[in-house]
Design a protein around this motif. Structure first.
Motif, PDB file in Angstrom:
ATOM      1  N   THR A  86       0.837  -1.203   0.000  1.00 11.94           N
ATOM      2  CA  THR A  86       0.000   0.000   0.000  1.00 11.94           C
ATOM      3  C   THR A  86       0.869   1.249   0.000  1.00 11.94           C
ATOM      4  O   THR A  86       0.570   2.225  -0.695  1.00 11.94           O
ATOM      5  CB  THR A  86      -0.950  -0.011   1.216  1.00 11.94           C
ATOM      6  OG1 THR A  86      -1.738  -1.207   1.177  1.00 11.94           O
ATOM      7  CG2 THR A  86      -1.872   1.194   1.203  1.00 11.94           C
ATOM      8  N   GLN A  87       1.963   1.230   0.743  1.00 17.98           N
ATOM      9  CA  GLN A  87       2.895   2.354   0.746  1.00 17.98           C
ATOM     10  C   GLN A  87       3.533   2.524  -0.626  1.00 17.98           C
ATOM     11  O   GLN A  87       3.744   3.644  -1.085  1.00 17.98           O
ATOM     12  CB  GLN A  87       3.971   2.161   1.821  1.00 17.98           C
ATOM     13  CG  GLN A  87       5.002   3.273   1.860  1.00 17.98           C
ATOM     14  CD  GLN A  87       4.400   4.627   2.173  1.00 17.98           C
ATOM     15  OE1 GLN A  87       3.533   4.745   3.029  1.00 17.98           O
ATOM     16  NE2 GLN A  87       4.829   5.655   1.466  1.00 17.98           N
ATOM     17  N   LEU A  88       3.820   1.415  -1.296  1.00 12.93           N
ATOM     18  CA  LEU A  88       4.374   1.475  -2.643  1.00 12.93           C
ATOM     19  C   LEU A  88       3.399   2.191  -3.581  1.00 12.93           C
ATOM     20  O   LEU A  88       3.788   3.072  -4.343  1.00 12.93           O
ATOM     21  CB  LEU A  88       4.676   0.068  -3.164  1.00 12.93           C
ATOM     22  CG  LEU A  88       5.122  -0.030  -4.625  1.00 12.93           C
ATOM     23  CD1 LEU A  88       6.438   0.700  -4.857  1.00 12.93           C
ATOM     24  CD2 LEU A  88       5.223  -1.492  -5.043  1.00 12.93           C
ATOM     25  N   VAL A  89       2.126   1.838  -3.508  1.00 13.85           N
ATOM     26  CA  VAL A  89       1.113   2.483  -4.347  1.00 13.85           C
ATOM     27  C   VAL A  89       1.066   3.983  -4.051  1.00 13.85           C
ATOM     28  O   VAL A  89       1.052   4.804  -4.972  1.00 13.85           O
ATOM     29  CB  VAL A  89      -0.273   1.836  -4.138  1.00 13.85           C
ATOM     30  CG1 VAL A  89      -1.369   2.657  -4.811  1.00 13.85           C
ATOM     31  CG2 VAL A  89      -0.280   0.406  -4.668  1.00 13.85           C
ATOM     32  N   GLN A  90       1.076   4.348  -2.780  1.00 18.76           N
ATOM     33  CA  GLN A  90       1.032   5.771  -2.413  1.00 18.76           C
ATOM     34  C   GLN A  90       2.253   6.516  -2.941  1.00 18.76           C
ATOM     35  O   GLN A  90       2.139   7.638  -3.433  1.00 18.76           O
ATOM     36  CB  GLN A  90       0.926   5.927  -0.897  1.00 18.76           C
ATOM     37  CG  GLN A  90      -0.403   5.461  -0.356  1.00 18.76           C
ATOM     38  CD  GLN A  90      -0.441   5.380   1.154  1.00 18.76           C
ATOM     39  OE1 GLN A  90       0.583   5.458   1.837  1.00 18.76           O
ATOM     40  NE2 GLN A  90      -1.634   5.213   1.704  1.00 18.76           N
ATOM     41  N   SER A  91       3.415   5.891  -2.866  1.00 20.38           N
ATOM     42  CA  SER A  91       4.638   6.523  -3.368  1.00 20.38           C
ATOM     43  C   SER A  91       4.594   6.692  -4.883  1.00 20.38           C
ATOM     44  O   SER A  91       5.010   7.717  -5.410  1.00 20.38           O
ATOM     45  CB  SER A  91       5.868   5.703  -2.974  1.00 20.38           C
ATOM     46  OG  SER A  91       6.009   5.683  -1.574  1.00 20.38           O
ATOM     47  N   LEU A  92       4.090   5.682  -5.585  1.00 21.29           N
ATOM     48  CA  LEU A  92       3.968   5.791  -7.037  1.00 21.29           C
ATOM     49  C   LEU A  92       2.963   6.873  -7.414  1.00 21.29           C
ATOM     50  O   LEU A  92       3.196   7.661  -8.328  1.00 21.29           O
ATOM     51  CB  LEU A  92       3.559   4.449  -7.648  1.00 21.29           C
ATOM     52  CG  LEU A  92       4.630   3.366  -7.652  1.00 21.29           C
ATOM     53  CD1 LEU A  92       4.029   2.031  -8.078  1.00 21.29           C
ATOM     54  CD2 LEU A  92       5.789   3.744  -8.544  1.00 21.29           C
ATOM     55  N   GLU A  93       1.844   6.924  -6.699  1.00 24.19           N
ATOM     56  CA  GLU A  93       0.829   7.934  -6.991  1.00 24.19           C
ATOM     57  C   GLU A  93       1.333   9.348  -6.719  1.00 24.19           C
ATOM     58  O   GLU A  93       0.877  10.303  -7.349  1.00 24.19           O
ATOM     59  CB  GLU A  93      -0.445   7.665  -6.181  1.00 24.19           C
ATOM     60  CG  GLU A  93      -1.187   6.438  -6.654  1.00 24.19           C
ATOM     61  CD  GLU A  93      -2.387   6.074  -5.810  1.00 24.19           C
ATOM     62  OE1 GLU A  93      -3.283   5.403  -6.335  1.00 24.19           O
ATOM     63  OE2 GLU A  93      -2.433   6.444  -4.617  1.00 24.19           O
ATOM     64  N   ALA A  94       2.290   9.477  -5.822  1.00 24.40           N
ATOM     65  CA  ALA A  94       2.853  10.790  -5.499  1.00 24.40           C
ATOM     66  C   ALA A  94       3.909  11.227  -6.512  1.00 24.40           C
ATOM     67  O   ALA A  94       4.291  12.401  -6.534  1.00 24.40           O
ATOM     68  CB  ALA A  94       3.465  10.763  -4.095  1.00 24.40           C
ATOM     69  N   ASP A  95       4.365  10.316  -7.365  1.00 27.38           N
ATOM     70  CA  ASP A  95       5.388  10.641  -8.353  1.00 27.38           C
ATOM     71  C   ASP A  95       4.710  11.146  -9.628  1.00 27.38           C
ATOM     72  O   ASP A  95       4.125  10.374 -10.386  1.00 27.38           O
ATOM     73  CB  ASP A  95       6.243   9.407  -8.646  1.00 27.38           C
ATOM     74  CG  ASP A  95       7.433   9.723  -9.513  1.00 27.38           C
ATOM     75  OD1 ASP A  95       7.233   9.903 -10.731  1.00 27.38           O
ATOM     76  OD2 ASP A  95       8.553   9.796  -8.979  1.00 27.38           O
ATOM     77  N   LYS A  96       4.801  12.429  -9.874  1.00 29.17           N
ATOM     78  CA  LYS A  96       4.093  13.047 -11.001  1.00 29.17           C
ATOM     79  C   LYS A  96       4.537  12.487 -12.347  1.00 29.17           C
ATOM     80  O   LYS A  96       3.722  12.290 -13.242  1.00 29.17           O
ATOM     81  CB  LYS A  96       4.278  14.565 -10.970  1.00 29.17           C
ATOM     82  CG  LYS A  96       3.553  15.211  -9.828  1.00 29.17           C
ATOM     83  CD  LYS A  96       3.752  16.711  -9.830  1.00 29.17           C
ATOM     84  CE  LYS A  96       3.059  17.299  -8.599  1.00 29.17           C
ATOM     85  NZ  LYS A  96       3.224  18.737  -8.524  1.00 29.17           N
ATOM     86  N   GLU A  97       5.826  12.226 -12.496  1.00 33.73           N
ATOM     87  CA  GLU A  97       6.314  11.709 -13.775  1.00 33.73           C
ATOM     88  C   GLU A  97       5.768  10.314 -14.056  1.00 33.73           C
ATOM     89  O   GLU A  97       5.324  10.015 -15.161  1.00 33.73           O
ATOM     90  CB  GLU A  97       7.836  11.702 -13.819  1.00 33.73           C
ATOM     91  CG  GLU A  97       8.340  11.367 -15.195  1.00 33.73           C
ATOM     92  CD  GLU A  97       9.794  11.717 -15.370  1.00 33.73           C
ATOM     93  OE1 GLU A  97      10.466  10.949 -16.069  1.00 33.73           O
ATOM     94  OE2 GLU A  97      10.256  12.730 -14.827  1.00 33.73           O
ATOM     95  N   PHE A  98       5.785   9.443 -13.056  1.00 38.93           N
ATOM     96  CA  PHE A  98       5.243   8.100 -13.228  1.00 38.93           C
ATOM     97  C   PHE A  98       3.754   8.179 -13.560  1.00 38.93           C
ATOM     98  O   PHE A  98       3.271   7.541 -14.494  1.00 38.93           O
ATOM     99  CB  PHE A  98       5.471   7.257 -11.968  1.00 38.93           C
ATOM    100  CG  PHE A  98       5.027   5.829 -12.112  1.00 38.93           C
ATOM    101  CD1 PHE A  98       5.839   4.898 -12.741  1.00 38.93           C
ATOM    102  CD2 PHE A  98       3.798   5.415 -11.631  1.00 38.93           C
ATOM    103  CE1 PHE A  98       5.431   3.579 -12.893  1.00 38.93           C
ATOM    104  CE2 PHE A  98       3.378   4.098 -11.774  1.00 38.93           C
ATOM    105  CZ  PHE A  98       4.198   3.184 -12.416  1.00 38.93           C
ATOM    106  N   MET A  99       3.036   9.010 -12.816  1.00 33.87           N
ATOM    107  CA  MET A  99       1.590   9.104 -12.994  1.00 33.87           C
ATOM    108  C   MET A  99       1.190   9.845 -14.267  1.00 33.87           C
ATOM    109  O   MET A  99       0.027   9.797 -14.654  1.00 33.87           O
ATOM    110  CB  MET A  99       0.951   9.747 -11.762  1.00 33.87           C
ATOM    111  CG  MET A  99       1.007   8.877 -10.516  1.00 33.87           C
ATOM    112  SD  MET A  99       0.298   7.213 -10.720  1.00 33.87           S
ATOM    113  CE  MET A  99      -1.440   7.607 -10.945  1.00 33.87           C
ATOM    114  N   SER A 100       2.142  10.484 -14.933  1.00 35.50           N
ATOM    115  CA  SER A 100       1.796  11.147 -16.191  1.00 35.50           C
ATOM    116  C   SER A 100       1.419  10.126 -17.267  1.00 35.50           C
ATOM    117  O   SER A 100       0.762  10.471 -18.244  1.00 35.50           O
ATOM    118  CB  SER A 100       2.956  12.022 -16.673  1.00 35.50           C
ATOM    119  OG  SER A 100       4.046  11.227 -17.090  1.00 35.50           O
ATOM    120  N   ALA A 101       1.798   8.869 -17.088  1.00 32.33           N
ATOM    121  CA  ALA A 101       1.465   7.816 -18.049  1.00 32.33           C
ATOM    122  C   ALA A 101       0.458   6.817 -17.494  1.00 32.33           C
ATOM    123  O   ALA A 101       0.029   5.904 -18.193  1.00 32.33           O
ATOM    124  CB  ALA A 101       2.728   7.074 -18.473  1.00 32.33           C
TER     125      ALA A 101
END
Length: 107
Positions: free
Chosen positions: A58-73
């Motif tokens: 769950t922390q991994l998901v939150q960290s990925l969601e907080a990364d704007k570059e990753f979430m741009s795709a």
């Protein structure tokens, strides 16, 4: 259809996927490892992995969601499954994440 078009762009190598995939290792806590990364035409990027001790998917998901570059795709990240298993004295959490691809990822 939108997911299929996004899948085709990733399959062709469009976008900054090397950098986005590197983000996975950057944001993963100690004790988290990835066993499989696949592109699924329906689900998008499917991430399978495991975590030991205090590491938390769950922390991994939150960290990925907080990364704007990753979430741009990525349009959205869903936890498909979390399963805890005992491996000797160690509890291992196996997980699967589905990352729906954005229709028009930023470069």
């Amino acid at each position: 259809r939108a997911q299929e078009a996004a899948f085709q762009r990733v399959a062709k190598g469009e976008g900054l996927w090397a950098k986005r995939l590197n983000t996975l290792s950057d944001v993963a806590e100690d004790g988290v490892w990835f066993s499989e990364l696949t592109l699924d035409p329906e689900k998008g990027l499917v991430i399978r992995g495991s975590a030991i001790e205090e590491a938390n998917p769950t922390q991994l998901v939150q960290s990925l969601e907080a990364d704007k570059e990753f979430m741009s795709a990525i349009k959205e990240i869903k936890i498909e499954s979390i399963k805890r298993v005992q491996d000797g004295d160690i509890e291992v959490t196996n997980f699967t994440l589905n990352c729906a691809l954005a229709e028009t990822p930023q470069p």
